[in-house]
Design a protein around this motif. Structure first.
Motif, PDB file in Angstrom:
ATOM      1  N   ILE A  85       4.914  28.422  -2.615  1.00  0.00           N
ATOM      2  CA  ILE A  85       5.150  27.159  -2.172  1.00  0.00           C
ATOM      3  C   ILE A  85       4.186  26.198  -2.586  1.00  0.00           C
ATOM      4  O   ILE A  85       3.155  26.462  -1.887  1.00  0.00           O
ATOM      5  N   LYS A  86       4.563  25.187  -3.350  1.00  0.00           N
ATOM      6  CA  LYS A  86       3.723  23.966  -3.620  1.00  0.00           C
ATOM      7  C   LYS A  86       3.713  23.055  -2.446  1.00  0.00           C
ATOM      8  O   LYS A  86       4.839  22.309  -2.109  1.00  0.00           O
ATOM      9  N   PRO A  87       2.649  22.583  -2.066  1.00  0.00           N
ATOM     10  CA  PRO A  87       2.535  21.533  -1.019  1.00  0.00           C
ATOM     11  C   PRO A  87       2.971  20.086  -1.694  1.00  0.00           C
ATOM     12  O   PRO A  87       2.591  19.655  -2.769  1.00  0.00           O
ATOM     13  N   THR A  88       3.768  19.252  -0.877  1.00  0.00           N
ATOM     14  CA  THR A  88       4.159  18.058  -1.504  1.00  0.00           C
ATOM     15  C   THR A  88       3.409  16.992  -0.527  1.00  0.00           C
ATOM     16  O   THR A  88       3.055  17.013   0.397  1.00  0.00           O
ATOM     17  N   LYS A  89       3.472  15.774  -1.592  1.00  0.00           N
ATOM     18  CA  LYS A  89       2.608  14.598  -0.720  1.00  0.00           C
ATOM     19  C   LYS A  89       3.627  13.931  -0.041  1.00  0.00           C
ATOM     20  O   LYS A  89       4.644  13.443  -0.495  1.00  0.00           O
ATOM     21  N   LYS A  90       3.190  13.464   1.179  1.00  0.00           N
ATOM     22  CA  LYS A  90       3.985  12.613   1.760  1.00  0.00           C
ATOM     23  C   LYS A  90       4.058  11.100   1.300  1.00  0.00           C
ATOM     24  O   LYS A  90       2.953  10.496   0.716  1.00  0.00           O
ATOM     25  N   PRO A  91       4.903  10.230   1.136  1.00  0.00           N
ATOM     26  CA  PRO A  91       4.820   9.014   0.635  1.00  0.00           C
ATOM     27  C   PRO A  91       4.279   8.048   1.607  1.00  0.00           C
ATOM     28  O   PRO A  91       4.064   8.429   2.847  1.00  0.00           O
ATOM     29  N   LEU A  92       3.563   7.150   1.141  1.00  0.00           N
ATOM     30  CA  LEU A  92       2.776   6.313   2.114  1.00  0.00           C
ATOM     31  C   LEU A  92       3.611   5.158   2.617  1.00  0.00           C
ATOM     32  O   LEU A  92       4.465   4.847   1.985  1.00  0.00           O
ATOM     33  N   GLN A  93       3.358   5.175   3.919  1.00  0.00           N
ATOM     34  CA  GLN A  93       4.322   4.227   4.762  1.00  0.00           C
ATOM     35  C   GLN A  93       3.606   2.672   4.600  1.00  0.00           C
ATOM     36  O   GLN A  93       2.425   2.477   4.939  1.00  0.00           O
ATOM     37  N   ARG A  94       4.236   1.770   4.172  1.00  0.00           N
ATOM     38  CA  ARG A  94       3.664   0.396   4.211  1.00  0.00           C
ATOM     39  C   ARG A  94       4.495  -0.260   5.256  1.00  0.00           C
ATOM     40  O   ARG A  94       5.722  -0.207   5.425  1.00  0.00           O
ATOM     41  N   THR A  95       3.540  -0.944   6.373  1.00  0.00           N
ATOM     42  CA  THR A  95       4.211  -1.640   7.093  1.00  0.00           C
ATOM     43  C   THR A  95       3.893  -3.201   6.981  1.00  0.00           C
ATOM     44  O   THR A  95       2.945  -3.411   6.278  1.00  0.00           O
TER      45      THR A  95
END
Length: 60
Positions: free
Chosen positions: A50-60
């Motif tokens: 299982i390859k880890p996935t990157k979480k998308p950056l949350q822009r506020t």
């Protein structure tokens, strides 16, 4: 036939119980040694696939 089995049971019941106890203790000790002596991988086989996935950056 039954009388012969009953006679043997009366004579050797304690030895039979002791033999079963010794065999079960040997099996437990061997399984503990097997668990202790097996090498531990740094990562399990499933986590390698299982390859880890990157979480998308949350822009506020």
């Amino acid at each position: 036939m039954y009388e012969a089995f009953e006679h043997l049971t009366d004579l050797y019941l304690s030895e039979f119980i002791v033999a079963i106890l010794i065999i079960s203790i040997i099996v437990v000790v061997m399984s503990i040694f097997h668990i202790v002596m097996t090498p531990v991988d740094s990562k399990p086989e499933i986590s390698r696939k299982i390859k880890p996935t990157k979480k998308p950056l949350q822009r506020t």
